[in-house]
Design a protein around this motif. Sequence first.
Motif, PDB file in Angstrom:
ATOM      1  N   GLU A   1      34.552  45.290  43.155  1.00 50.35           N
ATOM      2  CA  GLU A   1      34.667  45.598  44.579  1.00 50.35           C
ATOM      3  C   GLU A   1      35.666  46.743  44.784  1.00 50.35           C
ATOM      4  O   GLU A   1      36.831  46.643  44.412  1.00 50.35           O
ATOM      5  CB  GLU A   1      35.110  44.336  45.323  1.00 50.35           C
ATOM      6  N   THR A   2      35.193  47.850  45.337  1.00 52.57           N
ATOM      7  CA  THR A   2      35.968  49.094  45.414  1.00 52.57           C
ATOM      8  C   THR A   2      37.267  48.951  46.206  1.00 52.57           C
ATOM      9  O   THR A   2      38.341  49.312  45.710  1.00 52.57           O
ATOM     10  CB  THR A   2      35.116  50.235  46.020  1.00 52.57           C
ATOM     11  N   VAL A   3      37.195  48.463  47.431  1.00 51.59           N
ATOM     12  CA  VAL A   3      38.376  48.416  48.297  1.00 51.59           C
ATOM     13  C   VAL A   3      39.457  47.530  47.683  1.00 51.59           C
ATOM     14  O   VAL A   3      40.633  47.906  47.626  1.00 51.59           O
ATOM     15  CB  VAL A   3      38.010  47.943  49.725  1.00 51.59           C
ATOM     16  N   GLN A   4      39.065  46.364  47.201  1.00 47.87           N
ATOM     17  CA  GLN A   4      40.038  45.455  46.589  1.00 47.87           C
ATOM     18  C   GLN A   4      40.667  46.076  45.345  1.00 47.87           C
ATOM     19  O   GLN A   4      41.881  45.970  45.128  1.00 47.87           O
ATOM     20  CB  GLN A   4      39.370  44.128  46.226  1.00 47.87           C
ATOM     21  N   PHE A   5      39.850  46.724  44.528  1.00 46.66           N
ATOM     22  CA  PHE A   5      40.354  47.363  43.315  1.00 46.66           C
ATOM     23  C   PHE A   5      41.379  48.448  43.655  1.00 46.66           C
ATOM     24  O   PHE A   5      42.437  48.537  43.023  1.00 46.66           O
ATOM     25  CB  PHE A   5      39.181  47.955  42.519  1.00 46.66           C
ATOM     26  N   LEU A   6      41.080  49.249  44.655  1.00 48.65           N
ATOM     27  CA  LEU A   6      42.004  50.321  45.053  1.00 48.65           C
ATOM     28  C   LEU A   6      43.291  49.747  45.644  1.00 48.65           C
ATOM     29  O   LEU A   6      44.378  50.286  45.412  1.00 48.65           O
ATOM     30  CB  LEU A   6      41.327  51.280  46.031  1.00 48.65           C
ATOM     31  N   GLN A   7      43.194  48.659  46.400  1.00 51.03           N
ATOM     32  CA  GLN A   7      44.400  48.010  46.941  1.00 51.03           C
ATOM     33  C   GLN A   7      45.279  47.480  45.806  1.00 51.03           C
ATOM     34  O   GLN A   7      46.499  47.618  45.839  1.00 51.03           O
ATOM     35  CB  GLN A   7      44.012  46.862  47.870  1.00 51.03           C
ATOM     36  N   ALA A   8      44.667  46.881  44.797  1.00 44.30           N
ATOM     37  CA  ALA A   8      45.423  46.358  43.656  1.00 44.30           C
ATOM     38  C   ALA A   8      46.053  47.497  42.860  1.00 44.30           C
ATOM     39  O   ALA A   8      47.192  47.383  42.385  1.00 44.30           O
ATOM     40  CB  ALA A   8      44.516  45.515  42.766  1.00 44.30           C
ATOM     41  N   ALA A   9      45.328  48.616  42.730  1.00 48.75           N
ATOM     42  CA  ALA A   9      45.867  49.780  42.019  1.00 48.75           C
ATOM     43  C   ALA A   9      47.046  50.376  42.789  1.00 48.75           C
ATOM     44  O   ALA A   9      48.039  50.805  42.186  1.00 48.75           O
ATOM     45  CB  ALA A   9      44.774  50.827  41.808  1.00 48.75           C
TER      46      ALA A   9
END
Length: 197
Positions: free
Chosen positions: A23-31
């Motif tokens: 999931e793109t948005v979640q991955f970017l938030q975690a990054a």
Amino acid sequence: MPTYFDTIAMNFANVEVGPDGIETVQFLQAAEALSNMFTLFNSTAFSVVQSDINGNIKKLRERYDATGEKSRTIEMLVVNEQGEKNRTATQGLLWLNRGLRFTYVGLKHSYDHADSALSESFNISYGETLRAHHSFITRGVFSVAVRAVPHRASLLKSLGEPEDRVLQQLDEWLNALGQLTQRIDKFFETSDYAKGF
């Protein structure tokens, strides 16, 4: 007292992975949360990595904002961009994943080898992850930066207390981060959509 892991907006352990990918948005938030972790270390050693990670997050977020549902997962984002002349987001994902992998390998080595200096852990990580992709000058910059990392005890203290809780949360976070970066590496290695990077 809350730890760093209690306060972040998204933990890698909570990033959803479905049939279509990460999931793109979640991955970017975690990054982003990982990038912000570097500021807790009170060291300029990671400023180059932090800046690189933030720049690549920006490229991916801009692509997501422009394409929405077509880029719902990281894999869909790359597929969606494949036919375009400039594949900025795909290149951004490649370099973001390299930065995340560098962080993962360094922290994982430190976690597994409590008696090793943190600088040694990140020196090993640099050799395994980023060194082959850097020029002679960049390698010199990283060599100096890695020697300037804080001590392991300082790093753990900056993540919160009690230490046993921090170590448990760090272990869960690292395992999830490792699985996600491996998945992206495999995608780049095996997918025709990611060829040429």
